[in-house]
Design a protein around this motif. Structure first.
Motif, PDB file in Angstrom:
ATOM      1  N   LYS A 143      94.881 -24.773 -81.058  1.00 31.30           N
ATOM      2  CA  LYS A 143      94.041 -24.228 -79.702  1.00 31.30           C
ATOM      3  C   LYS A 143      94.355 -22.872 -80.323  1.00 31.30           C
ATOM      4  CE  LYS A 143      94.723 -22.786 -76.234  1.00 31.30           C
ATOM      5  NZ  LYS A 143      95.728 -21.948 -74.846  1.00 31.30           N
ATOM      6  N   GLY A 178      93.956 -21.925 -67.543  1.00 29.35           N
ATOM      7  CA  GLY A 178      94.971 -22.486 -68.730  1.00 29.35           C
ATOM      8  C   GLY A 178      94.423 -23.824 -69.114  1.00 29.35           C
ATOM      9  N   ASP A 210      94.081 -25.993 -73.320  1.00 32.43           N
ATOM     10  CA  ASP A 210      95.436 -26.694 -73.932  1.00 32.43           C
ATOM     11  C   ASP A 210      95.083 -28.148 -73.396  1.00 32.43           C
ATOM     12  OD1 ASP A 210      97.122 -25.293 -74.251  1.00 32.43           O
ATOM     13  OD2 ASP A 210      97.884 -24.779 -72.036  1.00 32.43           O
ATOM     14  N   LYS A 218     103.941 -20.776 -67.328  1.00 36.22           N
ATOM     15  CA  LYS A 218     103.135 -20.878 -67.789  1.00 36.22           C
ATOM     16  C   LYS A 218     102.414 -21.154 -68.997  1.00 36.22           C
ATOM     17  CE  LYS A 218     100.592 -21.344 -64.363  1.00 36.22           C
ATOM     18  NZ  LYS A 218     101.770 -20.212 -62.774  1.00 36.22           N
ATOM     19  N   VAL A 219     103.104 -21.621 -69.474  1.00 38.91           N
ATOM     20  CA  VAL A 219     102.980 -21.726 -71.467  1.00 38.91           C
ATOM     21  C   VAL A 219     102.417 -23.283 -72.242  1.00 38.91           C
ATOM     22  CG1 VAL A 219     105.318 -22.786 -71.723  1.00 38.91           C
ATOM     23  CG2 VAL A 219     104.181 -21.089 -73.403  1.00 38.91           C
TER      24      VAL A 219
HETATM   25 MG    MG Z   1      97.216 -21.204 -71.599  1.00 38.76          MG
END
Ligand code: MG
Ligand code: ADP
Ligand code: ASP
Length: 406
Positions: A7, A151, A154, A209-210
């Protein structure tokens, strides 16, 4: 021949040059003898830009139309990445989430994946193609386009890795892996070689936020190894995996800072059974996520309740709370957006004491007042004034010896 799901996040596909670089990296993987499925996010800040654009037209857009708009961002990148791979002389095909059978519930803007039927992906892989899938999107059984929460690419990647029984999932981003804290906030933070699902789950839900937290939940449930790596450099990343003995010895593995929450306080709430149930039920009915909650006993027969919600849901939460407050005779409802939540996480905390006192005393030494506290088996979170959040994260990170300099 192993199947790998990769990704690439928004920053990795932010412009034409970067897309071509990703194409080269994907092709290299295919040439090494793997079947490759690639999930991509929208280019750069495109999702934010689309949100801004929508607000210029209607500040309170319908959630269905918002998802319709935001899903377009990822559709741009999949097509461009496919074109880049074609240009380099290899076969690739792009698909939207709905095209590869990603079925979700109907909670627009934070839909949950219910099922994936990846037949189209499998067919294209058998034909020797690199398969490119739009992250962050799916559709309801009734055919409505949904998105999976910010996000969320992911989650698409990890869920596809599980559905396709991939060897592992690789998340490519703009840092070398997962660090002991956000390296942009704490430059001294150190990259970890490996971390448990539970730790990264706490870190992710606490503001790091990873990684998208539900992607880790899915990884953990199906024991899918996840690598977090740098998309621009060939350096070893971080492996997210299940717990092992060596990992238990690390007491605190990371610090997270969240600046996206706001606090709501209800003063003079009647102290009788059922009142809190009523307040939080109405919030749940409105699909507002509530994070920390504290209630204080007073000497009178009323109590004060504070809780935190995400800033982007504050208005919705206040609307709901104000209406139940009126019915329940609550004295006053006050909100505060100037807060930050700082947390320490580590599976070793289960068997070590003194972590909370160390954290609180370093905050005291730096004259940072603690507003709220919450704990779990492997984390301690405190809410402090918004302008003290970064300092709090830095001094705590240092106190636990997490930095490169120690
Ligand atoms: Mg992200
Ligand atoms: P992408 O667009 O690739 O999905 P994100 O911006 O969502 O990238 O996530 C990567 C960012 O996460 C990094 O640039 C970094 O600032 C931030 N981050 C927060 N906490 C951490 C952490 N503990 N380790 C690494 N990165 C972190
Ligand atoms: N483009 C979406 C976002 O910005 C999804 C993602 O990047 O994972 O939130």
């Amino acid at each position: 021949m192993s199947l790998i799901v990769q990704k690439y996040g928004g920053s990795s596909v932010a412009n034409a040059e970067k897309i071509l670089r990703v194409a080269q990296r994907v092709i290299k993987r295919k040439k090494a003898g793997n079947k490759v499925v690639v999930v991509v996010s929208a280019m750069g800040d495109m999702t934010d830009d689309l949100i801004d654009l929508s607000k210029q037209i209607n500040p309170d857009p319908q959630e269905r139309e918002m998802d319709m708009l935001l899903a377009t961002g990822e559709q741009v990148s999949i097509a461009l990445l496919a074109m880049a791979i074609h240009k380099l002389g290899h076969e690739a095909v792009s698909f939207t989430g709905p095209q590869v059978g990603i079925i979700t519930d109907a909670f627009h803007s934070k839909a949950r994946i219910q099922n994936i039927s990846p037949d189209r992906i499998k067919k294209a892989l058998v034909q020797g193609k690199i398969v490119i899938v739009a992250g962050f999107q799916g559709q309801t059984p009734a055919g409505e386009i949904t998105t999976l929460g910010r996000g969320g690419s992911d989650l698409t990647a990890v869920a596809l890795a599980v559905a396709l029984k991939a060897k592992h999932c690789e998340i490519y981003t703009d840092v070398d892996g997962i660090y002991t804290a956000d390296p942009r906030v704490i430059p001294d933070a150190k990259k970890m070689d490996q971390v448990t699902y539970d730790e990264i789950l706490e870190l992710a839900s606490l503001g790091a936020k990873v990684m998208h937290s539900r992607s880790i939940e899915v990884g953990k449930k199906f024991n899918m190894p996840i690598w977090v790596c740098n998309s621009h450099k060939e350096v070893k990343g971080t492996l997210i995996t299940k717990e092992n003995k060596a990992m238990e010895e690390v007491v605190v593995s990371g610090v997270a800072l969240a600046e996206d929450e706001a606090k709501i306080t209800l003063f003079r709430v009647q102290d009788r059974p059922g009142v809190a149930a009523k307040i939080f039920q109405t919030l749940a009915d409105a699909n507002v996520n509530v994070d920390m909650i504290i209630q204080n006993k007073t000497k009178t027969n009323s109590t004060d309740i504070s809780f935190t919600v995400f800033k982007n849901e504050l208005q919705k939460a206040l609307k709901v709370v104000n209406s139940s407050a009126k019915k329940l005779g609550v004295g006053e409802v006050v909100s505060d957006q100037n807060i930050a939540k700082v947390s320490v996480v580590g599976i070793g905390m289960r068997s070590h004491s003194g972590i909370a006192s160390k954290m609180f005393s370093v905050l005291a030494k730096n004259k940072i007042n603690i507003d709220m506290i919450s704990t779990s088996e492997i984390k301690i979170s405190v809410v402090v004034a918004g302008d003290k959040g970064k300092l709090a994260a830095q001094v705590i990170h240092k106190a636990f010896g997490l930095g490169k300099g120690k």
